[in-house]
Design a protein around this motif. Sequence first.
Motif, short mmCIF file in Angstrom:
data_model
loop_
_atom_site.label_atom_id
_atom_site.label_comp_id
_atom_site.label_asym_id
_atom_site.label_seq_id
_atom_site.Cartn_x
_atom_site.Cartn_y
_atom_site.Cartn_z
N ASP A 39 0.82 -1.66 0.21
CA ASP A 39 0.03 0.14 0.31
C ASP A 39 0.87 1.38 0.22
OD1 ASP A 39 1.24 -0.02 2.45
OD2 ASP A 39 -0.12 -0.07 3.16
N GLY A 40 2.12 0.78 -0.39
CA GLY A 40 3.29 2.18 0.00
C GLY A 40 3.49 2.93 0.92
N LYS A 41 2.69 2.18 2.73
CA LYS A 41 3.26 2.97 3.72
C LYS A 41 5.35 1.92 4.30
CE LYS A 41 -1.48 3.83 4.75
NZ LYS A 41 -3.04 2.82 5.76
N VAL A 67 6.80 -8.98 10.01
CA VAL A 67 6.75 -8.02 10.36
C VAL A 67 5.17 -8.37 10.74
CG1 VAL A 67 7.98 -6.60 8.12
CG2 VAL A 67 5.73 -8.42 7.74
N ASP A 68 4.78 -7.11 11.40
CA ASP A 68 2.85 -7.35 12.16
C ASP A 68 2.34 -6.38 11.32
OD1 ASP A 68 1.84 -7.66 14.03
OD2 ASP A 68 2.08 -6.07 15.89
N ALA A 69 1.41 -6.51 10.23
CA ALA A 69 1.05 -5.93 9.26
C ALA A 69 0.10 -7.46 8.82
CB ALA A 69 2.02 -5.15 8.27
N TYR A 70 -1.40 -5.83 8.65
CA TYR A 70 -2.78 -7.14 8.31
C TYR A 70 -1.57 -8.28 6.43
CZ TYR A 70 -5.90 -8.94 5.97
OH TYR A 70 -7.28 -9.65 4.77
N ALA A 121 -7.77 -8.73 0.59
CA ALA A 121 -6.84 -6.96 0.88
C ALA A 121 -7.26 -6.00 0.53
CB ALA A 121 -5.58 -7.71 -0.22
N ILE A 122 -8.21 -6.22 -0.83
CA ILE A 122 -9.47 -4.79 -0.67
C ILE A 122 -10.29 -4.55 0.46
CG2 ILE A 122 -11.42 -4.23 -2.59
CD1 ILE A 122 -9.89 -5.64 -4.53
N ARG A 123 -11.00 -5.58 0.70
CA ARG A 123 -11.79 -5.30 1.99
C ARG A 123 -11.10 -4.40 3.07
NH1 ARG A 123 -16.20 -9.69 1.63
NH2 ARG A 123 -17.33 -9.60 0.09
N HIS A 124 -10.13 -5.19 3.30
CA HIS A 124 -9.14 -4.28 4.49
C HIS A 124 -8.65 -2.89 3.78
CE1 HIS A 124 -6.00 -4.14 7.11
NE2 HIS A 124 -6.45 -4.83 8.16
#
Length: 124
Positions: A39-41, A67-70, A121-124
């Motif tokens: 997502d560029g973050k 990594v602690d990410a969704y 992924a889109i819904r998140h």
Amino acid sequence: MVLADQGSGAEIMYPDLFKGLKLRPEDLACYDSPLIGFDGKIVFPKGQIRLPVQAGSEIMEVNFIMVDAYSPYTAIVARPWLYAIEAVSFTLHLKVKYLSRDQVEELVGSQSMARQCLVAAIRH
């Protein structure tokens, strides 16, 4: 659910797999280089761990960055792993083929699972 990503330069592990393997924060080695997510973050890793990965009959040690990410995936295997097993990835057909003991082995993904991951992924 593992994503084989030819565009990524690092193998990534997400919290679901980390917890599922019963790993602990003290199992991680220091890794302090930030990453850029899909997502560029900017994402700051929790650490790095070397684990054996089995693909068919091949077992290879892989350095995963935790990594602690969704993510709808549990892990991403990237160019270093694909190159190490000398694999060819066919993204359209969701296949990875590689030579093992003088025969071609094949890992086959699931089209319906790929769709579910995309929707998640889109819904998140």
